[in-house]
Design a protein around this motif. Structure first.
Motif, PDB file in Angstrom:
ATOM      1  N   SER A  20     -20.249 -16.444   8.043  1.00 29.26           N
ATOM      2  CA  SER A  20     -20.275 -16.465   9.528  1.00 29.26           C
ATOM      3  C   SER A  20     -21.664 -15.828  10.054  1.00 29.26           C
ATOM      4  O   SER A  20     -22.047 -16.115  11.054  1.00 29.26           O
ATOM      5  N   VAL A  21     -22.129 -14.896   9.225  1.00 29.19           N
ATOM      6  CA  VAL A  21     -23.266 -14.076   9.845  1.00 29.19           C
ATOM      7  C   VAL A  21     -24.407 -15.177   9.630  1.00 29.19           C
ATOM      8  O   VAL A  21     -25.321 -15.137  10.550  1.00 29.19           O
ATOM      9  N   ARG A  22     -24.559 -15.929   8.483  1.00 25.09           N
ATOM     10  CA  ARG A  22     -25.560 -16.993   8.351  1.00 25.09           C
ATOM     11  C   ARG A  22     -25.523 -18.135   9.324  1.00 25.09           C
ATOM     12  O   ARG A  22     -26.396 -18.469   9.914  1.00 25.09           O
ATOM     13  N   THR A  23     -24.168 -18.396   9.519  1.00 18.12           N
ATOM     14  CA  THR A  23     -23.954 -19.615  10.909  1.00 18.12           C
ATOM     15  C   THR A  23     -24.524 -18.814  12.234  1.00 18.12           C
ATOM     16  O   THR A  23     -25.084 -19.753  12.907  1.00 18.12           O
ATOM     17  N   ALA A  24     -24.246 -17.736  12.498  1.00 15.09           N
ATOM     18  CA  ALA A  24     -24.679 -17.077  13.649  1.00 15.09           C
ATOM     19  C   ALA A  24     -25.952 -16.991  13.949  1.00 15.09           C
ATOM     20  O   ALA A  24     -26.669 -17.209  14.887  1.00 15.09           O
ATOM     21  N   GLY A  25     -26.592 -16.423  12.631  1.00 16.03           N
ATOM     22  CA  GLY A  25     -28.142 -16.573  12.668  1.00 16.03           C
ATOM     23  C   GLY A  25     -28.877 -17.825  12.926  1.00 16.03           C
ATOM     24  O   GLY A  25     -29.865 -17.995  13.799  1.00 16.03           O
ATOM     25  N   SER A  26     -28.225 -18.896  12.319  1.00 15.14           N
ATOM     26  CA  SER A  26     -28.782 -20.338  12.520  1.00 15.14           C
ATOM     27  C   SER A  26     -28.502 -20.751  13.893  1.00 15.14           C
ATOM     28  O   SER A  26     -29.575 -21.271  14.557  1.00 15.14           O
ATOM     29  N   LEU A  27     -27.525 -20.651  14.309  1.00 14.01           N
ATOM     30  CA  LEU A  27     -27.101 -20.926  15.811  1.00 14.01           C
ATOM     31  C   LEU A  27     -28.179 -20.090  16.783  1.00 14.01           C
ATOM     32  O   LEU A  27     -28.750 -20.772  17.671  1.00 14.01           O
ATOM     33  N   LEU A  28     -28.414 -18.729  16.640  1.00 15.90           N
ATOM     34  CA  LEU A  28     -29.308 -18.131  17.570  1.00 15.90           C
ATOM     35  C   LEU A  28     -30.857 -18.282  17.382  1.00 15.90           C
ATOM     36  O   LEU A  28     -31.351 -18.625  18.339  1.00 15.90           O
ATOM     37  N   THR A  29     -31.022 -18.758  16.030  1.00 11.40           N
ATOM     38  CA  THR A  29     -32.394 -19.244  15.809  1.00 11.40           C
ATOM     39  C   THR A  29     -32.559 -20.795  16.758  1.00 11.40           C
ATOM     40  O   THR A  29     -33.724 -20.845  17.367  1.00 11.40           O
ATOM     41  N   ALA A  30     -31.830 -21.663  16.657  1.00 12.71           N
ATOM     42  CA  ALA A  30     -31.745 -22.933  17.147  1.00 12.71           C
ATOM     43  C   ALA A  30     -31.648 -22.791  18.669  1.00 12.71           C
ATOM     44  O   ALA A  30     -32.832 -23.488  19.368  1.00 12.71           O
ATOM     45  N   LEU A  31     -30.798 -21.800  19.304  1.00 14.00           N
ATOM     46  CA  LEU A  31     -30.921 -21.691  20.761  1.00 14.00           C
ATOM     47  C   LEU A  31     -32.027 -21.159  21.271  1.00 14.00           C
ATOM     48  O   LEU A  31     -32.869 -21.571  22.281  1.00 14.00           O
ATOM     49  N   SER A  32     -32.666 -20.049  20.487  1.00  9.15           N
ATOM     50  CA  SER A  32     -33.876 -19.360  20.848  1.00  9.15           C
ATOM     51  C   SER A  32     -35.114 -20.126  20.908  1.00  9.15           C
ATOM     52  O   SER A  32     -36.046 -20.155  21.660  1.00  9.15           O
ATOM     53  N   LEU A  33     -35.193 -21.064  19.800  1.00  2.65           N
ATOM     54  CA  LEU A  33     -36.336 -22.197  19.859  1.00  2.65           C
ATOM     55  C   LEU A  33     -36.380 -22.973  21.041  1.00  2.65           C
ATOM     56  O   LEU A  33     -37.233 -23.279  21.494  1.00  2.65           O
ATOM     57  N   LEU A  34     -35.158 -23.423  21.230  1.00  3.21           N
ATOM     58  CA  LEU A  34     -34.937 -24.471  22.473  1.00  3.21           C
ATOM     59  C   LEU A  34     -35.371 -23.597  23.697  1.00  3.21           C
ATOM     60  O   LEU A  34     -36.156 -24.188  24.635  1.00  3.21           O
ATOM     61  N   ALA A  35     -34.800 -22.124  23.859  1.00  2.57           N
ATOM     62  CA  ALA A  35     -35.371 -21.591  25.014  1.00  2.57           C
ATOM     63  C   ALA A  35     -36.911 -21.269  25.083  1.00  2.57           C
ATOM     64  O   ALA A  35     -37.608 -21.349  25.996  1.00  2.57           O
ATOM     65  N   TYR A  36     -37.671 -21.367  23.777  1.00  2.00           N
ATOM     66  CA  TYR A  36     -39.045 -21.040  23.546  1.00  2.00           C
ATOM     67  C   TYR A  36     -39.796 -22.477  24.374  1.00  2.00           C
ATOM     68  O   TYR A  36     -40.535 -22.335  25.140  1.00  2.00           O
ATOM     69  N   VAL A  37     -39.146 -23.628  23.743  1.00  2.00           N
ATOM     70  CA  VAL A  37     -39.854 -24.956  24.404  1.00  2.00           C
ATOM     71  C   VAL A  37     -39.590 -24.924  25.682  1.00  2.00           C
ATOM     72  O   VAL A  37     -40.598 -25.490  26.412  1.00  2.00           O
ATOM     73  N   VAL A  38     -38.469 -24.906  26.347  1.00  2.00           N
ATOM     74  CA  VAL A  38     -38.306 -24.878  27.800  1.00  2.00           C
ATOM     75  C   VAL A  38     -39.278 -23.843  28.397  1.00  2.00           C
ATOM     76  O   VAL A  38     -39.635 -24.345  29.429  1.00  2.00           O
ATOM     77  N   GLY A  39     -39.604 -22.523  27.962  1.00  2.00           N
ATOM     78  CA  GLY A  39     -40.054 -21.763  28.596  1.00  2.00           C
ATOM     79  C   GLY A  39     -42.015 -22.040  28.477  1.00  2.00           C
ATOM     80  O   GLY A  39     -42.623 -21.772  29.468  1.00  2.00           O
ATOM     81  N   VAL A  40     -42.204 -22.971  27.583  1.00  2.00           N
ATOM     82  CA  VAL A  40     -43.496 -23.295  27.505  1.00  2.00           C
ATOM     83  C   VAL A  40     -43.505 -24.598  28.607  1.00  2.00           C
ATOM     84  O   VAL A  40     -44.766 -24.693  29.156  1.00  2.00           O
ATOM     85  N   LEU A  41     -42.747 -25.186  28.649  1.00  2.00           N
ATOM     86  CA  LEU A  41     -42.796 -26.405  29.825  1.00  2.00           C
ATOM     87  C   LEU A  41     -42.395 -25.881  31.131  1.00  2.00           C
ATOM     88  O   LEU A  41     -43.088 -26.213  31.858  1.00  2.00           O
TER      89      LEU A  41
END
Length: 55
Positions: free
Chosen positions: A3-24
């Motif tokens: 569950s820790v690994r899943t949470a980390g993967s999900l947080l990473t994916a969402l944060s990368l999406l937020a970063y891309v949106v922040g660049v645009l």
């Protein structure tokens, strides 16, 4: 630990999406997406099984 690994993967994916949106389109608090990536990668690494555990 899975569950820790899943949470980390999900947080990473969402944060990368937020970063891309922040660049645009800049928005307040977009710098927190970098923190989310760092925390997500750390959680994903901590959640990995060790040699003695079954996958």
């Amino acid at each position: 630990m899975d569950s820790v690994r899943t949470a980390g993967s999900l947080l990473t994916a969402l944060s990368l999406l937020a970063y891309v949106v922040g660049v645009l389109q800049p928005y307040p608090g977009r710098a927190l997406s970098i923190t989310g990536v760092m925390v997500g990668v750390t959680l994903a690494a901590v959640g990995r099984p060790t040699r003695g555990e079954s996958p």
